[in-house]
Design an enzyme around this catalytic site. Structure first.
Site, PDB file in Angstrom:
ATOM      1  N   GLU A  38      28.333  20.920   5.397  1.00 49.65           N
ATOM      2  CA  GLU A  38      29.426  20.544   6.301  1.00 49.65           C
ATOM      3  C   GLU A  38      30.277  19.456   5.655  1.00 49.65           C
ATOM      4  O   GLU A  38      29.797  18.685   4.815  1.00 49.65           O
ATOM      5  CB  GLU A  38      28.818  20.080   7.638  1.00 49.65           C
ATOM      6  CG  GLU A  38      29.787  19.654   8.702  1.00 49.65           C
ATOM      7  CD  GLU A  38      30.790  20.714   9.158  1.00 49.65           C
ATOM      8  OE1 GLU A  38      31.559  21.184   8.303  1.00 49.65           O
ATOM      9  OE2 GLU A  38      30.822  21.028  10.364  1.00 49.65           O
ATOM     10  N   ASP A  39      31.549  19.392   6.049  1.00 46.38           N
ATOM     11  CA  ASP A  39      32.420  18.360   5.489  1.00 46.38           C
ATOM     12  C   ASP A  39      32.194  17.005   6.155  1.00 46.38           C
ATOM     13  O   ASP A  39      32.056  15.983   5.490  1.00 46.38           O
ATOM     14  CB  ASP A  39      33.908  18.775   5.579  1.00 46.38           C
ATOM     15  CG  ASP A  39      34.324  19.233   6.973  1.00 46.38           C
ATOM     16  OD1 ASP A  39      33.493  19.209   7.905  1.00 46.38           O
ATOM     17  OD2 ASP A  39      35.496  19.622   7.138  1.00 46.38           O
TER      18      ASP A  39
ATOM     19  N   ASP B  96      31.095  14.358  13.233  1.00 42.61           N
ATOM     20  CA  ASP B  96      31.868  13.463  14.079  1.00 42.61           C
ATOM     21  C   ASP B  96      31.093  13.329  15.395  1.00 42.61           C
ATOM     22  O   ASP B  96      30.168  12.522  15.491  1.00 42.61           O
ATOM     23  CB  ASP B  96      33.248  14.118  14.228  1.00 42.61           C
ATOM     24  CG  ASP B  96      34.277  13.254  14.910  1.00 42.61           C
ATOM     25  OD1 ASP B  96      34.187  12.035  14.786  1.00 42.61           O
ATOM     26  OD2 ASP B  96      35.172  13.808  15.558  1.00 42.61           O
TER      27      ASP B  96
ATOM     28  N   PHE C 237      40.555   8.702  10.785  1.00 42.88           N
ATOM     29  CA  PHE C 237      40.807  10.111  10.490  1.00 42.88           C
ATOM     30  C   PHE C 237      41.075  10.286   9.002  1.00 42.88           C
ATOM     31  O   PHE C 237      41.977   9.666   8.449  1.00 42.88           O
ATOM     32  CB  PHE C 237      41.969  10.657  11.324  1.00 42.88           C
ATOM     33  CG  PHE C 237      41.953  12.148  11.355  1.00 42.88           C
ATOM     34  CD1 PHE C 237      41.165  12.830  12.276  1.00 42.88           C
ATOM     35  CD2 PHE C 237      42.685  12.880  10.428  1.00 42.88           C
ATOM     36  CE1 PHE C 237      41.113  14.216  12.286  1.00 42.88           C
ATOM     37  CE2 PHE C 237      42.639  14.267  10.426  1.00 42.88           C
ATOM     38  CZ  PHE C 237      41.852  14.940  11.356  1.00 42.88           C
TER      39      PHE C 237
ATOM     40  N   ARG D 135      44.392  19.611   2.467  1.00 44.91           N
ATOM     41  CA  ARG D 135      43.047  19.997   2.015  1.00 44.91           C
ATOM     42  C   ARG D 135      42.866  19.838   0.512  1.00 44.91           C
ATOM     43  O   ARG D 135      41.796  19.516   0.026  1.00 44.91           O
ATOM     44  CB  ARG D 135      42.749  21.460   2.388  1.00 44.91           C
ATOM     45  CG  ARG D 135      42.550  21.701   3.871  1.00 44.91           C
ATOM     46  CD  ARG D 135      41.911  23.069   4.097  1.00 44.91           C
ATOM     47  NE  ARG D 135      42.023  23.534   5.463  1.00 44.91           N
ATOM     48  CZ  ARG D 135      41.186  23.222   6.452  1.00 44.91           C
ATOM     49  NH1 ARG D 135      40.175  22.422   6.223  1.00 44.91           N
ATOM     50  NH2 ARG D 135      41.365  23.699   7.665  1.00 44.91           N
TER      51      ARG D 135
HETATM   52  P1  IMP Z   1      31.996  17.545  15.579  1.00 40.49           P
HETATM   53  O1  IMP Z   1      30.931  16.812  14.821  1.00 40.49           O
HETATM   54  O2  IMP Z   1      31.452  18.676  16.428  1.00 40.49           O
HETATM   55  O3  IMP Z   1      32.863  16.626  16.396  1.00 40.49           O
HETATM   56  O4  IMP Z   1      32.971  18.314  14.606  1.00 40.49           O
HETATM   57  C1  IMP Z   1      33.232  17.884  13.339  1.00 40.49           C
HETATM   58  C2  IMP Z   1      34.463  18.648  12.881  1.00 40.49           C
HETATM   59  O5  IMP Z   1      35.637  17.972  13.319  1.00 40.49           O
HETATM   60  C3  IMP Z   1      34.534  18.662  11.358  1.00 40.49           C
HETATM   61  O6  IMP Z   1      33.930  19.802  10.809  1.00 40.49           O
HETATM   62  C4  IMP Z   1      36.033  18.619  11.120  1.00 40.49           C
HETATM   63  O7  IMP Z   1      36.551  19.932  11.115  1.00 40.49           O
HETATM   64  C5  IMP Z   1      36.595  17.870  12.292  1.00 40.49           C
HETATM   65  N1  IMP Z   1      36.820  16.437  11.969  1.00 40.49           N
HETATM   66  C6  IMP Z   1      36.183  15.370  12.500  1.00 40.49           C
HETATM   67  N2  IMP Z   1      36.637  14.209  11.996  1.00 40.49           N
HETATM   68  C7  IMP Z   1      37.582  14.551  11.084  1.00 40.49           C
HETATM   69  C8  IMP Z   1      38.428  13.770  10.200  1.00 40.49           C
HETATM   70  O8  IMP Z   1      38.397  12.533  10.122  1.00 40.49           O
HETATM   71  N3  IMP Z   1      39.273  14.497   9.414  1.00 40.49           N
HETATM   72  C9  IMP Z   1      39.348  15.848   9.441  1.00 40.49           C
HETATM   73  N4  IMP Z   1      38.578  16.609  10.250  1.00 40.49           N
HETATM   74  C10 IMP Z   1      37.706  15.967  11.075  1.00 40.49           C
HETATM   75 MG    MG Z   2      34.768  21.561   9.969  1.00 42.47          MG
END
Ligand code: IMP
Ligand code: MG
Length: 172
Positions: A96-97, A100, A149, A162
């Site tokens: 995963e990238d 959050d 962000f 990206r």
């Molecule tokens: P969560 O943990 O379910 O809230 O989802 C995480 C996803 O939200 C990541 O895979 C990203 O696609 C997106 N995301 C969360 N924070 C960022 C950020 O700072 N920059 C870009 N995408 C983000």
């Molecule tokens: Mg993502």
């Protein structure tokens, strides 16, 4: 909007080499290791991390989208692209990238566990622990970052940025 560099590509590369070595040390080589990349943000991390691992790995990709805001608290996410292979008995490492809220991954881990793999773990390039709504057990974290962000190295804002080599904070 302005871009403020947070992590250079050299810093990211060096950390990914360490993560690859750690993964090599942790997994037995007798069982297959599948890296499952979550599209699209993790594709650069997947490309670099998979090549920082010395042992044999197999790769596949999954597409996931969270439901609208009112539904995210329910923890429901939609699979937009699934993997074709069976995961029974194999080690699965989700790539995963960024983590959050944790909503997406806590759902995905439960879903993949139903497919009877030998193990399911998570490797994320970035973690924003302050924002967590759902607990997620993350085995490999590249960098813990503050609640800002970020874009670049695969991460986007409305599909932009990206392909930036460095990870940058997007400032209003
Ligand atoms: P969560 O943990 O379910 O809230 O989802 C995480 C996803 O939200 C990541 O895979 C990203 O696609 C997106 N995301 C969360 N924070 C960022 C950020 O700072 N920059 C870009 N995408 C983000
Ligand atoms: Mg993502």
């Amino acid at each position: 909007m302005a871009l403020r560099p947070l992590l250079t590509d050299e810093t990211i590369e060096a950390r990914i080499r360490e993560m690859g070595a750690q993964i090599d040390a942790d997994y037995p080589t007798a069982t297959p290791l599948w890296l499952i990349c979550i599209l699209k943000g993790a594709c650069y991390f997947m490309a670099d991390l998979s090549r920082a691992i010395r042992r044999e790995v197999f790769i596949d990709f999954m597409g996931i989208s969270s439901y609208g805001k009112e539904k995210t608290t329910s923890g429901e996410v939609k699979i937009t692209k699934d993997i074709d292979i069976s995961l029974e008995g194999v080690d699965v490492l989700i790539i995963e990238d960024i983590i959050d809220s944790g909503v997406t991954l806590s759902y995905l881990v439960r879903l993949l566990q139903q497919r009877k793999p030998r193990s399911v773990r998570i490797a994320t390039l970035l973690d924003k622990p302050e924002r967590r709504l759902r607990p997620v057990d993350v085995a490999y974290v590249g960098f813990r970052i503050p609640d800002e962000f970020v874009v670049g190295y695969g991460l986007d804002h409305a599909e932009q940025y990206r392909n930036l080599r460095d990870l940058c904070v997007l400032e209003e």
